[in-house]
Design an enzyme around this catalytic site. Structure first.
Site, PDB file in Angstrom:
ATOM      1  N   CYS A 196     101.931   3.904  15.262  1.00 27.98           N
ATOM      2  CA  CYS A 196     102.856   2.954  14.644  1.00 27.98           C
ATOM      3  C   CYS A 196     102.449   2.532  13.229  1.00 27.98           C
ATOM      4  O   CYS A 196     102.602   3.308  12.291  1.00 27.98           O
ATOM      5  CB  CYS A 196     103.043   1.751  15.555  1.00 27.98           C
ATOM      6  SG  CYS A 196     104.547   0.791  15.214  1.00 27.98           S
ATOM      7  N   LYS A 241      94.321   2.329  17.557  1.00 32.88           N
ATOM      8  CA  LYS A 241      95.103   1.942  16.384  1.00 32.88           C
ATOM      9  C   LYS A 241      94.217   1.242  15.364  1.00 32.88           C
ATOM     10  O   LYS A 241      93.605   0.203  15.650  1.00 32.88           O
ATOM     11  CB  LYS A 241      96.243   1.034  16.826  1.00 32.88           C
ATOM     12  CG  LYS A 241      97.283   0.722  15.762  1.00 32.88           C
ATOM     13  CD  LYS A 241      98.410  -0.058  16.413  1.00 32.88           C
ATOM     14  CE  LYS A 241      99.582  -0.316  15.483  1.00 32.88           C
ATOM     15  NZ  LYS A 241     100.680  -1.023  16.197  1.00 32.88           N
ATOM     16  N   GLU A 270     104.569   4.105  22.223  1.00 32.89           N
ATOM     17  CA  GLU A 270     103.538   3.077  22.092  1.00 32.89           C
ATOM     18  C   GLU A 270     103.714   2.015  23.187  1.00 32.89           C
ATOM     19  O   GLU A 270     104.827   1.614  23.499  1.00 32.89           O
ATOM     20  CB  GLU A 270     103.637   2.406  20.718  1.00 32.89           C
ATOM     21  CG  GLU A 270     102.551   1.368  20.472  1.00 32.89           C
ATOM     22  CD  GLU A 270     102.663   0.671  19.120  1.00 32.89           C
ATOM     23  OE1 GLU A 270     101.671   0.078  18.686  1.00 32.89           O
ATOM     24  OE2 GLU A 270     103.760   0.718  18.508  1.00 32.89           O
TER      25      GLU A 270
END
Length: 264
Positions: free
Chosen positions: A154, A113, A44
């Protein structure tokens, strides 16, 4: 690609210079055998430190320098590249985005995300991604010669419904570029990757940056691979390195047949 695939996950230490970070990717792959990997995975925010002020400064656009680097990397290595994530500029918004390229260098997926990392842990980590990023929408699933794969980033992994939706779309493996910190990493990293793999009877690969003790946001590291039985197949420590592993995807159907959690 058949049932057995090879994955390479690069745990690199990010610097405040996209060119140096792209050079680090090239350096880390230089010692691998040509065309040895089916999937190459990056961490990331791999082009700059994970800091609010860095995100707009090093924001990338589709078709830009980092995009072309990942595209060329996929074509050169003849591997599907999950391009970690980058701060992506689209109009007046920034997203935390993962670009996914086929072994021919074609863009086959883009995940923004969806669940932004907004936490204030007493005595631990404070960070609000929403101060900089806009959230993406939906799940990201893409086709490969060895089956459907998914990508999340994440904090997305903390939301089991996201992985469940991917499983309903037929994925056999999910890739998660992720930058857990020294509060959440020791507490939850292994548990989350084991749980999401077990919940959905899939392989999970989490690719993290290496730890930099001098950074304002200190990464946990520990790039990890878990299997459909909920086991840790392999895990790195906090230092820079490569997780290289052969994966027999037939284990997915084997586990699902033994414990039929779903009928589809």
């Amino acid at each position: 690609m058949g049932d057995t695939i090879t994955v390479l996950a690069l745990q690199l230490k990010t610097e405040a210079d996209p060119a140096r970070n792209m050079a680090a990717v090239t350096r880390m792959l230089a010692d691998t055998r040509p065309q040895s990997a089916d999937f190459i995975v990056l961490p990331e925010i791999f082009i700059c430190p994970y800091e609010h002020e860095m995100f707009p400064l090093y924001a990338q656009s589709e078709g830009g320098e980092v995009y072309r680097f990942l595209q060329a990397l996929a074509a050169e290595k003849k591997a599907c590249v999950i391009g970690g994530s980058v701060p992506e500029r689209d109009g007046d918004k920034l997203y935390n985005t993962s670009w996914i390229f086929s072994a021919k260098g074609e863009l086959i997926g883009r995940h923004r995300k969806a669940h932004l990392f907004d936490v204030d842990i007493k005595g631990g980590q404070y960070f609000k991604e929403s101060d900089t990023f806009a959230p993406g929408e939906g799940i990201t699933v893409f086709d490969t010669p060895c089956g459907k794969m998914g990508v999340c980033i994440c904090f997305d992994i903390r939301f089991p419904e996201m992985l469940s939706q991917m499983r309903q779309e037929g994925i056999v493996m999910a890739f998660a570029p992720a930058d857990f910190n020294m509060t959440t990493g020791p507490a939850h990293w292994e548990t989350l990757f084991k749980s999401r793999a077990l919940d959905n009877q899939i392989f999970m690969l989490g690719c993290a940056p290496a730890r930099n003790e001098n950074a304002s946001y200190i990464a946990y590291g520990h790039t990890i691979l878990t299997d459909p039985w909920g086991r840790i197949v392999r895990q790195l420590d906090e230092k820079e390195g490569i997780l290289e592993e052969k994966i027999d995807l037939s284990l997915v159907e084997e586990v699902r047949a033994q414990i039929p959690l779903r009928r589809s």
